[in-house]
Scaffold this motif. Structure first.
Motif, PDB file in Angstrom:
ATOM      1  N   MET A   7      54.898  15.914  -2.100  1.00 17.33           N
ATOM      2  CA  MET A   7      54.041  15.288  -3.091  1.00 17.33           C
ATOM      3  C   MET A   7      54.051  13.787  -2.804  1.00 17.33           C
ATOM      4  O   MET A   7      54.833  13.035  -3.351  1.00 17.33           O
ATOM      5  CB  MET A   7      54.538  15.588  -4.501  1.00 17.33           C
ATOM      6  N   ILE A   8      53.190  13.380  -1.893  1.00 16.20           N
ATOM      7  CA  ILE A   8      53.103  11.992  -1.474  1.00 16.20           C
ATOM      8  C   ILE A   8      51.806  11.427  -2.032  1.00 16.20           C
ATOM      9  O   ILE A   8      50.760  12.049  -1.941  1.00 16.20           O
ATOM     10  CB  ILE A   8      53.097  11.866   0.061  1.00 16.20           C
ATOM     11  N   SER A   9      51.881  10.242  -2.588  1.00 18.88           N
ATOM     12  CA  SER A   9      50.700   9.628  -3.173  1.00 18.88           C
ATOM     13  C   SER A   9      50.418   8.294  -2.486  1.00 18.88           C
ATOM     14  O   SER A   9      51.281   7.428  -2.423  1.00 18.88           O
ATOM     15  CB  SER A   9      50.922   9.416  -4.670  1.00 18.88           C
ATOM     16  N   PHE A  10      49.215   8.165  -1.944  1.00 22.28           N
ATOM     17  CA  PHE A  10      48.745   6.918  -1.379  1.00 22.28           C
ATOM     18  C   PHE A  10      47.470   6.554  -2.116  1.00 22.28           C
ATOM     19  O   PHE A  10      46.724   7.420  -2.536  1.00 22.28           O
ATOM     20  CB  PHE A  10      48.465   7.052   0.119  1.00 22.28           C
ATOM     21  N   SER A  11      47.215   5.271  -2.259  1.00 14.88           N
ATOM     22  CA  SER A  11      46.043   4.808  -2.997  1.00 14.88           C
ATOM     23  C   SER A  11      44.991   4.259  -2.048  1.00 14.88           C
ATOM     24  O   SER A  11      45.305   3.507  -1.121  1.00 14.88           O
ATOM     25  CB  SER A  11      46.437   3.707  -3.982  1.00 14.88           C
ATOM     26  N   ASP A  35      57.746   5.831   5.845  1.00 15.82           N
ATOM     27  CA  ASP A  35      58.780   6.790   6.268  1.00 15.82           C
ATOM     28  C   ASP A  35      58.387   8.255   6.097  1.00 15.82           C
ATOM     29  O   ASP A  35      59.228   9.137   6.195  1.00 15.82           O
ATOM     30  CB  ASP A  35      60.114   6.518   5.558  1.00 15.82           C
ATOM     31  N   HIS A  36      57.104   8.537   5.860  1.00 19.10           N
ATOM     32  CA  HIS A  36      56.624   9.913   5.774  1.00 19.10           C
ATOM     33  C   HIS A  36      55.916  10.250   7.086  1.00 19.10           C
ATOM     34  O   HIS A  36      54.988   9.547   7.484  1.00 19.10           O
ATOM     35  CB  HIS A  36      55.651  10.094   4.604  1.00 19.10           C
ATOM     36  N   PRO A  37      56.327  11.314   7.775  1.00 15.96           N
ATOM     37  CA  PRO A  37      55.734  11.642   9.073  1.00 15.96           C
ATOM     38  C   PRO A  37      54.399  12.373   8.942  1.00 15.96           C
ATOM     39  O   PRO A  37      54.194  13.172   8.032  1.00 15.96           O
ATOM     40  CB  PRO A  37      56.781  12.562   9.698  1.00 15.96           C
ATOM     41  N   PHE A  38      53.493  12.041   9.865  1.00 19.74           N
ATOM     42  CA  PHE A  38      52.201  12.703   9.961  1.00 19.74           C
ATOM     43  C   PHE A  38      51.908  12.969  11.424  1.00 19.74           C
ATOM     44  O   PHE A  38      52.215  12.133  12.276  1.00 19.74           O
ATOM     45  CB  PHE A  38      51.067  11.805   9.436  1.00 19.74           C
ATOM     46  N   ILE A  39      51.280  14.095  11.717  1.00 21.73           N
ATOM     47  CA  ILE A  39      50.783  14.274  13.073  1.00 21.73           C
ATOM     48  C   ILE A  39      49.527  13.425  13.204  1.00 21.73           C
ATOM     49  O   ILE A  39      48.932  12.988  12.206  1.00 21.73           O
ATOM     50  CB  ILE A  39      50.519  15.759  13.414  1.00 21.73           C
ATOM     51  N   GLU A  40      49.110  13.164  14.425  1.00 23.86           N
ATOM     52  CA  GLU A  40      47.997  12.240  14.659  1.00 23.86           C
ATOM     53  C   GLU A  40      46.723  12.675  13.933  1.00 23.86           C
ATOM     54  O   GLU A  40      46.037  11.863  13.324  1.00 23.86           O
ATOM     55  CB  GLU A  40      47.727  12.095  16.160  1.00 23.86           C
ATOM     56  N   ARG A  41      46.388  13.942  13.991  1.00 20.52           N
ATOM     57  CA  ARG A  41      45.169  14.448  13.355  1.00 20.52           C
ATOM     58  C   ARG A  41      45.167  14.162  11.855  1.00 20.52           C
ATOM     59  O   ARG A  41      44.185  13.677  11.299  1.00 20.52           O
ATOM     60  CB  ARG A  41      45.039  15.949  13.616  1.00 20.52           C
ATOM     61  N   THR A  42      46.286  14.407  11.188  1.00 25.23           N
ATOM     62  CA  THR A  42      46.391  14.175   9.745  1.00 25.23           C
ATOM     63  C   THR A  42      46.339  12.690   9.442  1.00 25.23           C
ATOM     64  O   THR A  42      45.675  12.256   8.492  1.00 25.23           O
ATOM     65  CB  THR A  42      47.691  14.781   9.191  1.00 25.23           C
ATOM     66  N   ARG A  44      44.880  10.262  11.204  1.00 24.88           N
ATOM     67  CA  ARG A  44      43.527   9.740  11.414  1.00 24.88           C
ATOM     68  C   ARG A  44      42.544  10.251  10.361  1.00 24.88           C
ATOM     69  O   ARG A  44      41.580   9.561  10.031  1.00 24.88           O
ATOM     70  CB  ARG A  44      43.043  10.075  12.812  1.00 24.88           C
ATOM     71  N   ALA A  45      42.775  11.428   9.831  1.00 27.30           N
ATOM     72  CA  ALA A  45      41.890  11.974   8.797  1.00 27.30           C
ATOM     73  C   ALA A  45      42.078  11.274   7.455  1.00 27.30           C
ATOM     74  O   ALA A  45      41.166  11.280   6.624  1.00 27.30           O
ATOM     75  CB  ALA A  45      42.141  13.473   8.635  1.00 27.30           C
ATOM     76  N   ASN A  46      43.227  10.674   7.233  1.00 29.68           N
ATOM     77  CA  ASN A  46      43.540  10.118   5.917  1.00 29.68           C
ATOM     78  C   ASN A  46      43.719   8.609   5.861  1.00 29.68           C
ATOM     79  O   ASN A  46      43.756   8.043   4.776  1.00 29.68           O
ATOM     80  CB  ASN A  46      44.812  10.779   5.372  1.00 29.68           C
TER      81      ASN A  46
END
Length: 67
Positions: A7-11, A35-42, A44-46
């Motif tokens: 449950m990560i919230s970005f504005s 400090d929350h990991p994302f793969i490149e696709r995710t 770039r999508a967000n």
């Protein structure tokens, strides 16, 4: 990442620092935002990657020199 649900919230409109690490076994880029990991696709999508836009514009300027 994986099957975990975070449950990560970005504005929208906020600035976030990120860094990229290369996974040692797969060679895949992992983007860490707060400090929350994302793969490149995710990632770039967000997120809008301002650094990538800067690099793209610089490359365009350098490659568009008159002959």
């Amino acid at each position: 990442m994986g099957n975990t649900i975070n449950m990560i919230s970005f504005s929208k409109g906020e600035w976030y620092d990120y860094h990229i690490e290369i996974h040692p076994e797969t060679g895949m880029k992992i983007y860490y935002v707060n400090d929350h990991p994302f793969i490149e696709r995710t990632f770039r999508a967000n997120f809008e990657d301002i650094q990538q836009k800067r690099e793209d514009k610089l490359n365009q300027i350098l490659n568009d020199t008159p002959e």
